[in-house]
Design a protein around this motif. Structure first.
Motif, PDB file in Angstrom:
ATOM      1  N   LEU A  97     -14.647   8.747  -1.749  1.00  0.00           N
ATOM      2  CA  LEU A  97     -15.615   7.658  -1.786  1.00  0.00           C
ATOM      3  C   LEU A  97     -15.129   6.379  -1.120  1.00  0.00           C
ATOM      4  O   LEU A  97     -15.938   5.587  -0.636  1.00  0.00           O
ATOM      5  CB  LEU A  97     -16.016   7.354  -3.236  1.00  0.00           C
ATOM      6  CG  LEU A  97     -16.761   8.457  -3.994  1.00  0.00           C
ATOM      7  CD1 LEU A  97     -17.188   7.955  -5.371  1.00  0.00           C
ATOM      8  CD2 LEU A  97     -17.970   8.960  -3.218  1.00  0.00           C
ATOM      9  N   THR A  98     -13.830   6.154  -1.109  1.00  0.00           N
ATOM     10  CA  THR A  98     -13.310   4.893  -0.571  1.00  0.00           C
ATOM     11  C   THR A  98     -12.497   5.053   0.699  1.00  0.00           C
ATOM     12  O   THR A  98     -12.146   4.049   1.338  1.00  0.00           O
ATOM     13  CB  THR A  98     -12.432   4.180  -1.617  1.00  0.00           C
ATOM     14  OG1 THR A  98     -11.212   4.930  -1.815  1.00  0.00           O
ATOM     15  CG2 THR A  98     -13.161   4.042  -2.945  1.00  0.00           C
ATOM     16  N   GLY A  99     -12.165   6.304   1.062  1.00  0.00           N
ATOM     17  CA  GLY A  99     -11.327   6.515   2.234  1.00  0.00           C
ATOM     18  C   GLY A  99      -9.859   6.244   1.984  1.00  0.00           C
ATOM     19  O   GLY A  99      -9.051   6.207   2.916  1.00  0.00           O
ATOM     20  N   TYR A 100      -9.481   6.067   0.714  1.00  0.00           N
ATOM     21  CA  TYR A 100      -8.086   5.793   0.371  1.00  0.00           C
ATOM     22  C   TYR A 100      -7.195   6.948   0.795  1.00  0.00           C
ATOM     23  O   TYR A 100      -7.500   8.117   0.545  1.00  0.00           O
ATOM     24  CB  TYR A 100      -7.962   5.571  -1.134  1.00  0.00           C
ATOM     25  CG  TYR A 100      -6.544   5.536  -1.650  1.00  0.00           C
ATOM     26  CD1 TYR A 100      -5.721   4.447  -1.394  1.00  0.00           C
ATOM     27  CD2 TYR A 100      -6.027   6.596  -2.387  1.00  0.00           C
ATOM     28  CE1 TYR A 100      -4.415   4.410  -1.865  1.00  0.00           C
ATOM     29  CE2 TYR A 100      -4.730   6.566  -2.876  1.00  0.00           C
ATOM     30  CZ  TYR A 100      -3.926   5.471  -2.602  1.00  0.00           C
ATOM     31  OH  TYR A 100      -2.638   5.451  -3.069  1.00  0.00           O
ATOM     32  N   ASP A 101      -6.075   6.605   1.440  1.00  0.00           N
ATOM     33  CA  ASP A 101      -5.098   7.601   1.873  1.00  0.00           C
ATOM     34  C   ASP A 101      -3.740   7.231   1.284  1.00  0.00           C
ATOM     35  O   ASP A 101      -3.130   6.246   1.708  1.00  0.00           O
ATOM     36  CB  ASP A 101      -5.014   7.642   3.397  1.00  0.00           C
ATOM     37  CG  ASP A 101      -4.036   8.700   3.908  1.00  0.00           C
ATOM     38  OD1 ASP A 101      -3.389   9.372   3.077  1.00  0.00           O
ATOM     39  OD2 ASP A 101      -3.900   8.843   5.138  1.00  0.00           O
ATOM     40  N   PRO A 102      -3.264   7.990   0.277  1.00  0.00           N
ATOM     41  CA  PRO A 102      -2.001   7.628  -0.381  1.00  0.00           C
ATOM     42  C   PRO A 102      -0.793   7.681   0.543  1.00  0.00           C
ATOM     43  O   PRO A 102       0.247   7.113   0.230  1.00  0.00           O
ATOM     44  CB  PRO A 102      -1.877   8.667  -1.504  1.00  0.00           C
ATOM     45  CG  PRO A 102      -2.725   9.824  -1.060  1.00  0.00           C
ATOM     46  CD  PRO A 102      -3.847   9.214  -0.278  1.00  0.00           C
ATOM     47  N   LYS A 103      -0.917   8.346   1.700  1.00  0.00           N
ATOM     48  CA  LYS A 103       0.207   8.473   2.622  1.00  0.00           C
ATOM     49  C   LYS A 103       0.146   7.471   3.777  1.00  0.00           C
ATOM     50  O   LYS A 103       1.064   7.408   4.585  1.00  0.00           O
ATOM     51  CB  LYS A 103       0.260   9.899   3.184  1.00  0.00           C
ATOM     52  CG  LYS A 103       0.523  10.966   2.124  1.00  0.00           C
ATOM     53  CD  LYS A 103       0.599  12.348   2.738  1.00  0.00           C
ATOM     54  CE  LYS A 103       0.870  13.407   1.668  1.00  0.00           C
ATOM     55  NZ  LYS A 103       0.934  14.777   2.253  1.00  0.00           N
ATOM     56  N   ALA A 104      -0.914   6.716   3.844  1.00  0.00           N
ATOM     57  CA  ALA A 104      -1.081   5.774   4.961  1.00  0.00           C
ATOM     58  C   ALA A 104      -0.119   4.601   4.820  1.00  0.00           C
ATOM     59  O   ALA A 104       0.171   4.141   3.711  1.00  0.00           O
ATOM     60  CB  ALA A 104      -2.515   5.270   5.002  1.00  0.00           C
ATOM     61  N   THR A 105       0.380   4.129   5.953  1.00  0.00           N
ATOM     62  CA  THR A 105       1.247   2.947   5.936  1.00  0.00           C
ATOM     63  C   THR A 105       0.414   1.712   5.616  1.00  0.00           C
ATOM     64  O   THR A 105      -0.747   1.612   6.011  1.00  0.00           O
ATOM     65  CB  THR A 105       1.952   2.754   7.288  1.00  0.00           C
ATOM     66  OG1 THR A 105       0.962   2.638   8.324  1.00  0.00           O
ATOM     67  CG2 THR A 105       2.863   3.918   7.591  1.00  0.00           C
ATOM     68  N   THR A 106       1.018   0.786   4.890  1.00  0.00           N
ATOM     69  CA  THR A 106       0.294  -0.413   4.484  1.00  0.00           C
ATOM     70  C   THR A 106       1.263  -1.562   4.247  1.00  0.00           C
ATOM     71  O   THR A 106       2.398  -1.346   3.807  1.00  0.00           O
ATOM     72  CB  THR A 106      -0.520  -0.162   3.202  1.00  0.00           C
ATOM     73  OG1 THR A 106      -1.145  -1.390   2.796  1.00  0.00           O
ATOM     74  CG2 THR A 106       0.364   0.342   2.063  1.00  0.00           C
ATOM     75  N   TYR A 107       0.790  -2.765   4.540  1.00  0.00           N
ATOM     76  CA  TYR A 107       1.581  -3.967   4.276  1.00  0.00           C
ATOM     77  C   TYR A 107       1.135  -4.676   2.997  1.00  0.00           C
ATOM     78  O   TYR A 107       1.648  -5.746   2.674  1.00  0.00           O
ATOM     79  CB  TYR A 107       1.464  -4.938   5.461  1.00  0.00           C
ATOM     80  CG  TYR A 107       2.214  -4.490   6.694  1.00  0.00           C
ATOM     81  CD1 TYR A 107       3.589  -4.694   6.799  1.00  0.00           C
ATOM     82  CD2 TYR A 107       1.559  -3.862   7.744  1.00  0.00           C
ATOM     83  CE1 TYR A 107       4.293  -4.281   7.927  1.00  0.00           C
ATOM     84  CE2 TYR A 107       2.251  -3.444   8.881  1.00  0.00           C
ATOM     85  CZ  TYR A 107       3.613  -3.663   8.957  1.00  0.00           C
ATOM     86  OH  TYR A 107       4.309  -3.248  10.071  1.00  0.00           O
ATOM     87  N   LYS A 108       0.187  -4.098   2.278  1.00  0.00           N
ATOM     88  CA  LYS A 108      -0.371  -4.755   1.106  1.00  0.00           C
ATOM     89  C   LYS A 108       0.683  -5.152   0.062  1.00  0.00           C
ATOM     90  O   LYS A 108       0.634  -6.279  -0.456  1.00  0.00           O
ATOM     91  CB  LYS A 108      -1.440  -3.879   0.455  1.00  0.00           C
ATOM     92  CG  LYS A 108      -2.765  -3.888   1.185  1.00  0.00           C
ATOM     93  CD  LYS A 108      -3.810  -3.083   0.427  1.00  0.00           C
ATOM     94  CE  LYS A 108      -5.152  -3.128   1.144  1.00  0.00           C
ATOM     95  NZ  LYS A 108      -6.183  -2.342   0.408  1.00  0.00           N
ATOM     96  N   PRO A 109       1.637  -4.261  -0.288  1.00  0.00           N
ATOM     97  CA  PRO A 109       2.622  -4.672  -1.305  1.00  0.00           C
ATOM     98  C   PRO A 109       3.397  -5.931  -0.913  1.00  0.00           C
ATOM     99  O   PRO A 109       3.672  -6.789  -1.755  1.00  0.00           O
ATOM    100  CB  PRO A 109       3.558  -3.458  -1.403  1.00  0.00           C
ATOM    101  CG  PRO A 109       2.741  -2.309  -0.937  1.00  0.00           C
ATOM    102  CD  PRO A 109       1.853  -2.863   0.125  1.00  0.00           C
ATOM    103  N   VAL A 110       3.737  -6.039   0.370  1.00  0.00           N
ATOM    104  CA  VAL A 110       4.485  -7.196   0.841  1.00  0.00           C
ATOM    105  C   VAL A 110       3.602  -8.445   0.863  1.00  0.00           C
ATOM    106  O   VAL A 110       4.038  -9.543   0.490  1.00  0.00           O
ATOM    107  CB  VAL A 110       5.065  -6.939   2.240  1.00  0.00           C
ATOM    108  CG1 VAL A 110       5.839  -8.139   2.731  1.00  0.00           C
ATOM    109  CG2 VAL A 110       5.952  -5.716   2.228  1.00  0.00           C
ATOM    110  N   ILE A 111       2.360  -8.275   1.286  1.00  0.00           N
ATOM    111  CA  ILE A 111       1.431  -9.413   1.319  1.00  0.00           C
ATOM    112  C   ILE A 111       1.241  -9.979  -0.086  1.00  0.00           C
ATOM    113  O   ILE A 111       1.286 -11.198  -0.303  1.00  0.00           O
ATOM    114  CB  ILE A 111       0.084  -8.987   1.923  1.00  0.00           C
ATOM    115  CG1 ILE A 111       0.261  -8.632   3.410  1.00  0.00           C
ATOM    116  CG2 ILE A 111      -0.961 -10.087   1.758  1.00  0.00           C
ATOM    117  CD1 ILE A 111      -0.966  -8.002   4.037  1.00  0.00           C
TER     118      ILE A 111
END
Length: 263
Positions: A97-111
């Motif tokens: 439903l959201t397109g969430y990908d648990p393996k995708a790279t992301t900068y969110k934790p750092v932001i």
């Protein structure tokens, strides 16, 4: 409190695939006397949020759960059907439903981490100094060091495994990987309080210099694609700019503090 449109599994005879048509979803989840399934609650909330009418079917007894697993050959509950097909559990529903990908790279934790550090630095400056000064930047860096260090200490085994992929000193002497987050956190605490600078500044400068050289070599010379251990093990933050920035900030603050001592 349960939503009004819930039904006990024992009262339901309709096949879930047949019932899950259009914008109607079928959700099986546990609501036992001693356990209200959190994943089931989140699945219900997500379906509601995306405009589905939910046929919410509740297990009231453990034997009903076991029988359901055998009948549908599934290892866990909740289980969700939409558009006539079984999606799976909450994580599978979230991905669909959201397109969430648990393996995708992301900068969110750092932001998020840097945003909290910046807010804390501003609060300290306004609360104690009554204004924003160069000390605000210093507090931002030192608070960031504390938060980053705590992320590493949260699961130090995962952190050290990732860290050993690229840190030059840790690859020569493994205990350094375990020492690093303690030094980073401790130096951050002392720098925030502006205490024991002759100890904190050289320690921060040392680990930051080794870290910056290690990251630069791994990413920009060896061209390796690695995950960054900067926010702890298991993160999907790519190694590179963020980790290099972390180390350069520590180096800069440590050098300024040492120059102040010398002066």
């Amino acid at each position: 409190m349960m939503p009004k449109d819930t039904r006990d599994v024992a009262d339901v005879t309709t096949d879930p695939a047949a019932a899950a048509t259009g914008k109607t979803a079928v959700l099986y989840r546990m609501a036992l006397p001693d356990h209200l399934c959190p994943s089931g609650q989140k699945a219900r909330w997500l379906l509601d949020r995306h405009g589905y009418e939910v046929d919410d079917r509740l297990f009231r007894d453990r034997s009903e759960v076991d029988a359901f697993k055998v009948q549908h050959d599934v290892p866990t509950t909740p289980q969700i059907w939409i558009e006539g097909e079984r999606v799976g559990g909450y994580q599978a529903l979230r991905e669909k439903l959201t397109g969430y990908d648990p393996k995708a790279t992301t900068y969110k934790p750092v932001i998020y981490l840097f945003a909290v550090a910046a807010a804390t630095a501003l609060a300290l400056s306004i609360g104690f100094l009554g204004t924003i000064t160069w000390q605000t930047l210093g507090w931002f860096i030192s608070v960031s060091m504390i938060l980053l260090g705590m992320q590493k200490l949260r699961d130090i085994e995962s952190f050290t495994t990732m860290f050993l992929n690229y840190d030059l000193l840790a690859r020569k002497w493994v205990p350094y990987a375990y020492v690093y987050p303690w030094v980073e956190t401790g130096a951050g605490v002392l720098m925030t309080g502006m205490l024991l600078t002759p100890l904190a500044a050289p320690a921060a400068l040392f680990i930051a210099t080794v870290g910056a050289i290690s990251v630069f070599k791994a990413v920009y010379i060896d061209k390796r694609e690695l995950k960054c251990a900067c926010v702890g093990g298991g993160s999907n933050v790519p190694l590179g700019f963020v980790s290099l920035t972390e180390n350069l900030m520590m180096m800069g603050m440590a050098i300024v503090m040492l120059v102040r001592i010398a002066g």
